[in-house]
Write an enzyme that holds these catalytic residues in place. Structure first.
Site, PDB file in Angstrom:
ATOM      1  N   HIS A  54      33.726  16.839   6.912  1.00 49.99           N
ATOM      2  CA  HIS A  54      33.450  16.322   5.579  1.00 49.99           C
ATOM      3  C   HIS A  54      32.725  17.377   4.745  1.00 49.99           C
ATOM      4  O   HIS A  54      32.108  18.301   5.283  1.00 49.99           O
ATOM      5  CB  HIS A  54      32.604  15.056   5.666  1.00 49.99           C
ATOM      6  CG  HIS A  54      33.349  13.882   6.220  1.00 49.99           C
ATOM      7  ND1 HIS A  54      32.848  12.600   6.174  1.00 49.99           N
ATOM      8  CD2 HIS A  54      34.564  13.781   6.827  1.00 49.99           C
ATOM      9  CE1 HIS A  54      33.714  11.770   6.727  1.00 49.99           C
ATOM     10  NE2 HIS A  54      34.762  12.465   7.135  1.00 49.99           N
ATOM     11  N   GLU A  56      29.972  17.395   3.102  1.00 54.33           N
ATOM     12  CA  GLU A  56      28.543  17.557   3.348  1.00 54.33           C
ATOM     13  C   GLU A  56      28.279  18.448   4.559  1.00 54.33           C
ATOM     14  O   GLU A  56      27.384  19.304   4.535  1.00 54.33           O
ATOM     15  CB  GLU A  56      27.880  16.190   3.561  1.00 54.33           C
ATOM     16  CG  GLU A  56      27.898  15.297   2.325  1.00 54.33           C
ATOM     17  CD  GLU A  56      29.120  14.388   2.259  1.00 54.33           C
ATOM     18  OE1 GLU A  56      29.021  13.320   1.644  1.00 54.33           O
ATOM     19  OE2 GLU A  56      30.182  14.760   2.819  1.00 54.33           O
TER      20      GLU A  56
END
Length: 250
Positions: A54, A56
């Site tokens: 992801h 992040e």
């Protein structure tokens, strides 16, 4: 508003991800005291075939590479994350354990949102947090360039995704540019926190469940190709790293 400035950068990066066949979710990590971009990330799940790649985590890896594991713990309380889509439960938990200072996001994550839509990981009391984190949570601000973030996701999902386990028929994919779900501010902020964050002039937005900006979408922002965004972000990150090393030598 600084939030809009930084979110525009995240949206541009999400557009770049879209143009490279990735889910258009992207983020930048901003050093709050200086306002400098120190890392960035975009989804890499399609290219890497890794479900945890992801945006992040991509940015967190950059910070770890720059500062080392111990440095990550020391600096995260001074970081504001700008991400186009609400962090999922997994990412929200990781950000909390790293003791991040603040998260600002565009649209909610209806299936996996960890900052209020499904779970409020940022405020719960069961997730492990650093011992020195007395607040046991982090501030989360929703709804910044929300419609632009939604539209980028819609652009992606009307396309044929060859890696989808059950591809949808093209006849089922219709691009909606006109309607948007209500902005459920109360899932993320109470009215007092909303007014403290955005000001009393926007009080009616909270009650009426509407966006802060006008009803229009910044089509130029999301429809423009962003071929230079990676180079721009790399230069900004290098400048931050240079300033960190310069300060450490003083």
């Amino acid at each position: 508003m600084q939030h809009i400035k930084h979110m525009r950068t995240a949206v541009r990066l999400a557009r770049y991800a879209l143009d490279h066949d990735e889910t258009p979710v992207a983020c930048i990590f901003v050093h709050t005291p200086t306002g400098q971009v120190m890392a960035y990330g975009m989804n890499d799940t399609n290219k890497s075939l890794t479900g945890v790649a992801h945006a992040e985590f991509m940015g967190i890896d950059q910070i770890k590479a720059m500062l080392g594991s111990r440095g990550v713990v020391d600096v995260f309380k001074d970081i504001t994350l700008y991400v186009t889509v609400e962090p999922c439960i997994m990412c929200a938990s990781a950000l909390k354990q790293l003791d991040i200072g603040k998260v600002v996001f565009g649209c909610g994550n209806e299936r996996f949102g960890g900052n209020g839509t499904v779970l409020s990981v940022n405020h719960d009391t069961c997730t492990l947090v650093p011992k020195n984190n007395s607040a046991a949570g982090y501030e989360s601000i929703p709804g910044i360039l929300r419609k632009e973030a939604i539209m980028l996701l819609r652009y992606f999902y009307v396309r044929q995704n060859e890696r989808a386990p059950k591809p949808r028929s093209k006849s089922d994919r219709v691009l909606d540019k006109n309607t948007f779900p209500p902005m459920e501010w109360s899932k993320y902020l109470n009215e007092e926190a909303f007014i403290e964050t955005f000001g009393d002039d926007y009080r009616t937005c909270f009650a009426n469940k509407v966006d802060l900006s006008s009803n229009s979408v910044d089509w130029d922002l999301i429809d423009s190709h962003q071929d230079n965004i990676i180079q721009e972000l790399e230069e900004q990150c290098k400048m931050f790293k240079f300033n960190v090393h310069k300060k450490s030598k003083v």
